[in-house]
Write an enzyme that holds these catalytic residues in place. Structure first.
Site, PDB file in Angstrom:
ATOM      1  CG  ASP A  11     -44.171  52.796  97.958  1.00 33.73           C
ATOM      2  OD1 ASP A  11     -45.147  53.075  97.249  1.00 33.73           O
ATOM      3  OD2 ASP A  11     -43.101  52.349  97.487  1.00 33.73           O
ATOM      4  CB  SER A  12     -46.414  49.257  96.502  1.00 30.01           C
ATOM      5  OG  SER A  12     -45.337  49.819  95.772  1.00 30.01           O
ATOM      6  N   GLY A  44     -48.901  48.435  91.090  1.00 29.42           N
ATOM      7  CA  GLY A  44     -49.273  49.020  89.793  1.00 29.42           C
ATOM      8  C   GLY A  44     -49.966  48.083  88.824  1.00 29.42           C
ATOM      9  CB  CYS A  74     -47.797  54.557  97.271  1.00 28.38           C
ATOM     10  SG  CYS A  74     -48.156  53.373  95.968  1.00 28.38           S
ATOM     11  CG  ASN A  75     -47.740  59.122  92.760  1.00 30.17           C
ATOM     12  OD1 ASN A  75     -48.065  60.271  92.564  1.00 30.17           O
ATOM     13  ND2 ASN A  75     -46.526  58.797  93.171  1.00 30.17           N
ATOM     14  CB  THR A  76     -50.076  52.857  92.715  1.00 30.51           C
ATOM     15  OG1 THR A  76     -49.052  53.191  91.770  1.00 30.51           O
ATOM     16  CG2 THR A  76     -50.931  51.751  92.164  1.00 30.51           C
ATOM     17  CB  CYS A 183     -44.211  55.891  90.165  1.00 34.59           C
ATOM     18  SG  CYS A 183     -43.731  54.386  91.039  1.00 34.59           S
ATOM     19  CB  THR A 184     -42.700  57.235  95.595  1.00 33.00           C
ATOM     20  OG1 THR A 184     -43.297  55.940  95.794  1.00 33.00           O
ATOM     21  CG2 THR A 184     -43.737  58.301  95.892  1.00 33.00           C
ATOM     22  CG  HIS A 185     -40.752  52.170  93.347  1.00 38.17           C
ATOM     23  ND1 HIS A 185     -41.994  52.206  93.934  1.00 38.17           N
ATOM     24  CD2 HIS A 185     -40.137  51.061  93.834  1.00 38.17           C
ATOM     25  CE1 HIS A 185     -42.132  51.151  94.736  1.00 38.17           C
ATOM     26  NE2 HIS A 185     -41.017  50.449  94.702  1.00 38.17           N
TER      27      HIS A 185
HETATM   28  N1  DGL Z   1     -44.358  53.580  94.373  1.00 35.18           N
HETATM   29  C1  DGL Z   1     -45.639  53.432  93.821  1.00 35.18           C
HETATM   30  C2  DGL Z   1     -46.234  54.736  93.302  1.00 35.18           C
HETATM   31  O1  DGL Z   1     -45.860  55.821  93.724  1.00 35.18           O
HETATM   32  C3  DGL Z   1     -46.045  52.253  93.008  1.00 35.18           C
HETATM   33  C4  DGL Z   1     -45.139  51.160  92.575  1.00 35.18           C
HETATM   34  C5  DGL Z   1     -45.871  49.838  92.369  1.00 35.18           C
HETATM   35  O2  DGL Z   1     -46.058  49.171  93.363  1.00 35.18           O
HETATM   36  O3  DGL Z   1     -46.262  49.493  91.248  1.00 35.18           O
HETATM   37  O4  DGL Z   1     -47.126  54.713  92.502  1.00 35.18           O
END
Ligand code: DGL
Length: 257
Positions: A11-12, A44, A74-76, A183-185
């Site tokens: 992930d990011s 993001g 990570c969706n992004t 978003c996984t966060h």
């Molecule tokens: N956790 C990430 C996601 O699922 C992105 C968070 C980020 O780096 O902006 O999209």
């Protein structure tokens, strides 16, 4: 490739740890390697090219470590470059996208807010997903950058900051039947958010679905590890984040007990 080889999850930053935990719960015998890219967080607000370059660097590292599968937690990052990564690498690559279908499948005329990063909500991949549903459902896009920062800055315990951010995004979402955590966060806020909302509003994330997808695909490729002891190895581009990573992992594990 062998069933005993590890699975790479990245992930990011620290958000993908919520996905890592879902995978670990479903597949406790697998060895997992987590790479958090906290040095380059957030993705993001970055360009597609910048995100793609980071994803390539991370996947190259996973290949050197001999993984049998890569999970983009990570969706992004998925919206930025999953087709390119699938073309470039021989291992199976699993991506994530906001679980909008699950929300819309709850019934007719659903009002759904999708909380995600600005990048995910702006990208073609999400536009195509939204296009499948927006004739029949009301869908609101809500970028929530503060939630990413709170996790990365180890500030989940800061009640005032968390409440203020969640309240702001709830107000921006308007009257909804469900909120998709795209978003996984954001999954770290699921319980806190549930406490603020009536039971009728459903919170939906893609973590369990992703874990099931990992299992199905490994089974299909006869790569499921059924004899291992299961381990987790931690790598972060900011090594000082490893301790926080482990705490967040334990927080997720405790939340499902
Ligand atoms: N956790 C990430 C996601 O699922 C992105 C968070 C980020 O780096 O902006 O999209």
């Amino acid at each position: 490739m062998r069933a005993e080889s590890p699975i790479g999850v990245f992930d990011s930053g620290l958000g993908g740890i919520s996905v890592l935990s879902a995978i670990h719960q479903l597949l406790p015998q697998e060895d997992l390697i987590y790479i958090g890219d906290s040095k380059y967080n957030p993705y993001g607000t970055k360009s597609k090219e910048e995100i793609t370059n980071r994803c390539i660097a991370i996947c190259d590292q996973f290949i050197k470590l001999g993984v049998k599968m890569i999970v983009i937690a990570c969706n992004t990052a998925t919206s930025a470059c999953v087709p390119l990564l699938r073309k470039k690498y021989d291992v199976e690559i699993i991506g994530m996208e906001p679980a909008l279908k699950v929300a819309c499948d709850r019934g007719p005329n659903q009002h759904v807010a999708v909380w995600a990063t600005d990048f995910t909500l702006r990208e073609k991949k999400f536009a195509a997903l939204m296009h499948r549903f927006d004739q029949n459902y009301d869908i609101y896009k809500v970028p929530c950058p503060q939630l990413v920062r709170i996790v990365e800055e180890d500030d989940l315990e800061n009640k005032e900051r968390v409440d203020k951010a969640l309240q702001e995004y709830i107000e921006r979402s308007g009257p909804v039947d469900s909120i998709v955590l795209g978003c996984t966060h954001f999954v770290f806020f699921k319980q806190l958010l549930a406490n603020k909302l009536p039971d009728s509003i459903k919170l939906i994330d893609g973590n369990e679905g992703t874990a099931r997808h990992v299992k199905d695909l490994l089974q299909k490729r006869t790569l499921l590890n059924t004899t291992g002891a299961g381990s987790i190895s931690w790598i972060n581009t900011l090594p000082e984040k490893v301790e926080l990573s482990k705490r967040l992992f334990n927080y997720m594990e405790d939340s499902v007990k």
